[in-house]
Design a protein around this motif. Structure first.
Motif, mmCIF file in Angstrom:
data_model
loop_
_atom_site.group_PDB
_atom_site.id
_atom_site.type_symbol
_atom_site.label_atom_id
_atom_site.label_comp_id
_atom_site.label_asym_id
_atom_site.label_seq_id
_atom_site.Cartn_x
_atom_site.Cartn_y
_atom_site.Cartn_z
ATOM 1 N N ASP A 86 20.554 4.331 0.914
ATOM 2 C CA ASP A 86 20.088 5.132 2.048
ATOM 3 C C ASP A 86 19.460 6.436 1.562
ATOM 4 O O ASP A 86 18.419 6.869 2.064
ATOM 5 C CB ASP A 86 21.247 5.444 2.992
ATOM 6 N N SER A 87 20.093 7.062 0.585
ATOM 7 C CA SER A 87 19.578 8.337 0.086
ATOM 8 C C SER A 87 18.237 8.152 -0.611
ATOM 9 O O SER A 87 17.372 9.023 -0.552
ATOM 10 C CB SER A 87 20.586 8.985 -0.875
ATOM 11 N N TYR A 88 18.039 7.000 -1.265
ATOM 12 C CA TYR A 88 16.750 6.717 -1.893
ATOM 13 C C TYR A 88 15.643 6.626 -0.846
ATOM 14 O O TYR A 88 14.512 7.051 -1.072
ATOM 15 C CB TYR A 88 16.798 5.403 -2.665
ATOM 16 N N GLY A 89 15.992 6.042 0.308
ATOM 17 C CA GLY A 89 15.008 5.944 1.378
ATOM 18 C C GLY A 89 14.661 7.306 1.948
ATOM 19 O O GLY A 89 13.493 7.619 2.187
ATOM 20 N N VAL A 90 15.682 8.133 2.152
ATOM 21 C CA VAL A 90 15.466 9.483 2.681
ATOM 22 C C VAL A 90 14.625 10.313 1.720
ATOM 23 O O VAL A 90 13.737 11.073 2.128
ATOM 24 C CB VAL A 90 16.819 10.182 2.943
ATOM 25 N N ALA A 91 14.893 10.145 0.417
ATOM 26 C CA ALA A 91 14.161 10.914 -0.596
ATOM 27 C C ALA A 91 12.743 10.395 -0.814
ATOM 28 O O ALA A 91 11.920 11.077 -1.423
ATOM 29 C CB ALA A 91 14.932 10.889 -1.914
ATOM 30 N N LEU B 155 11.988 7.485 -2.420
ATOM 31 C CA LEU B 155 11.838 6.584 -3.562
ATOM 32 C C LEU B 155 11.642 5.155 -3.085
ATOM 33 O O LEU B 155 10.749 4.443 -3.541
ATOM 34 C CB LEU B 155 13.073 6.669 -4.465
ATOM 35 N N LEU B 156 12.496 4.717 -2.159
ATOM 36 C CA LEU B 156 12.330 3.404 -1.549
ATOM 37 C C LEU B 156 11.492 3.552 -0.290
ATOM 38 O O LEU B 156 11.848 4.341 0.597
ATOM 39 C CB LEU B 156 13.688 2.803 -1.189
ATOM 40 N N PRO B 157 10.391 2.825 -0.192
ATOM 41 C CA PRO B 157 9.528 2.934 0.989
ATOM 42 C C PRO B 157 10.204 2.389 2.236
ATOM 43 O O PRO B 157 10.980 1.434 2.177
ATOM 44 C CB PRO B 157 8.303 2.096 0.611
ATOM 45 N N ALA C 148 0.832 -1.214 0.000
ATOM 46 C CA ALA C 148 0.000 0.000 0.000
ATOM 47 C C ALA C 148 0.865 1.263 0.000
ATOM 48 O O ALA C 148 0.519 2.276 0.607
ATOM 49 C CB ALA C 148 -0.954 0.007 1.186
ATOM 50 N N VAL C 149 1.993 1.185 -0.696
ATOM 51 C CA VAL C 149 2.898 2.334 -0.788
ATOM 52 C C VAL C 149 2.339 3.355 -1.759
ATOM 53 O O VAL C 149 2.389 4.566 -1.526
ATOM 54 C CB VAL C 149 4.296 1.879 -1.256
ATOM 55 N N VAL C 150 1.788 2.868 -2.871
ATOM 56 C CA VAL C 150 1.161 3.717 -3.878
ATOM 57 C C VAL C 150 -0.121 3.029 -4.341
ATOM 58 O O VAL C 150 -0.347 1.853 -4.045
ATOM 59 C CB VAL C 150 2.094 3.949 -5.082
ATOM 60 N N SER C 151 -0.929 3.744 -5.078
ATOM 61 C CA SER C 151 -2.149 3.154 -5.614
ATOM 62 C C SER C 151 -1.804 2.197 -6.741
ATOM 63 O O SER C 151 -0.696 2.232 -7.298
ATOM 64 C CB SER C 151 -3.073 4.253 -6.152
ATOM 65 N N SER C 152 -2.732 1.338 -7.089
ATOM 66 C CA SER C 152 -2.493 0.372 -8.161
ATOM 67 C C SER C 152 -2.219 1.075 -9.487
ATOM 68 O O SER C 152 -1.496 0.553 -10.343
ATOM 69 C CB SER C 152 -3.694 -0.569 -8.300
ATOM 70 N N GLN C 153 -2.776 2.270 -9.653
ATOM 71 C CA GLN C 153 -2.562 3.022 -10.891
ATOM 72 C C GLN C 153 -1.139 3.589 -10.967
ATOM 73 O O GLN C 153 -0.617 3.827 -12.051
ATOM 74 C CB GLN C 153 -3.561 4.182 -11.011
ATOM 75 N N GLU C 154 -0.522 3.795 -9.811
ATOM 76 C CA GLU C 154 0.810 4.402 -9.768
ATOM 77 C C GLU C 154 1.928 3.388 -9.555
ATOM 78 O O GLU C 154 3.107 3.729 -9.652
ATOM 79 C CB GLU C 154 0.879 5.438 -8.640
ATOM 80 N N GLN D 108 4.625 2.777 -12.445
ATOM 81 C CA GLN D 108 5.534 3.905 -12.627
ATOM 82 C C GLN D 108 6.593 3.940 -11.523
ATOM 83 O O GLN D 108 7.779 4.138 -11.784
ATOM 84 C CB GLN D 108 4.760 5.222 -12.641
ATOM 85 N N ARG D 109 6.163 3.730 -10.265
ATOM 86 C CA ARG D 109 7.119 3.701 -9.163
ATOM 87 C C ARG D 109 8.066 2.507 -9.308
ATOM 88 O O ARG D 109 9.256 2.616 -9.017
ATOM 89 C CB ARG D 109 6.380 3.622 -7.827
#
Length: 205
Positions: A188-193, A195-197, A149-155, A158-159
């Motif tokens: 680590d930076s991806y998590g902070v930004a 991008l990675l949940p 449930a990080v993003v909707s099924s429509q998104e 793309q993620r």
């Protein structure tokens, strides 16, 4: 018909083919499609170069077979990640750890990522398998992101593409410096930004 000898010969043939594929995989992860050389592979496997042509009539056949086996093996591993745990965040953590393990193996990178960089020079059959590899990754990531449930099924697709591309890029940067810690820092930076949940389990390092 001698079923015993036939079975034995088939087993020997299968083992030789698998050894060739394994050796070709190691080479392609370090040197890409252009690095595949029948003579060098034969020396590595311990057979005559002409014997490889029995299993793979051309370099294109070998390249396509290696790339196909690579994504097939990955697909099996990814499905097992979901089967072993009901926690999608843990599956995501294990996913980006797989990219790290390639670097741990003599500074190699994802075979199909390497081949994708050679895309213009690849035969069509090899291109097809490289594209399938990306599709397998994106489909799995999309499914896991939706489950978390990080993003909707429509998104989710793309993620998923963004994560796949980002991890491949992090792997490439770390390889260029022969420094796995760079990979860890980028993750680590991806998590902070965002991008990675990140869950309560802390996805990033």
């Amino acid at each position: 018909m001698d079923f015993v000898n036939t079975s034995f010969n088939m087993e020997v043939s299968s083992n030789s083919r698998e050894k060739i594929l394994a050796a070709a995989r190691r080479v392609a992860q370090a040197h890409g499609y252009s690095g595949l050389n029948f003579r060098d592979l034969a020396k590595d496997v311990g057979i005559k170069a002409a014997s490889i042509y029995y299993y793979f009539p051309s370099k294109e056949d070998l390249g396509a077979a290696v790339a196909k086996r690579y994504w097939e093996d990955l697909a099996a591993v990814l499905e097992s990640l979901l089967g072993e745990s009901s926690d999608p965040f843990l599956a995501l953590r294990q996913y980006h750890d797989m990219f790290r393990k390639a670097l741990e193996n003599d500074n190699r990178i994802c075979l199909c990522s390497f081949m994708a960089a050679e895309y213009d020079d690849l035969p069509e059959s090899v291109k097809k398998e490289v594209q399938t590899f990306a599709d397998v990754n994106v489909a799995w990531l999309s499914k896991v992101l939706s489950a978390a449930a990080v993003v909707s099924s429509q998104e989710s697709e793309q993620r998923a593409r963004a994560i796949f591309a980002a991890l491949a890029g992090a792997q490439l940067i770390a390889r260029s410096r022969s420094d796995i810690s760079l990979y860890d820092d980028i993750i680590d930076s991806y998590g902070v930004a965002g991008l990675l949940p990140v869950s309560n389990h802390t996805l990033v390092r």
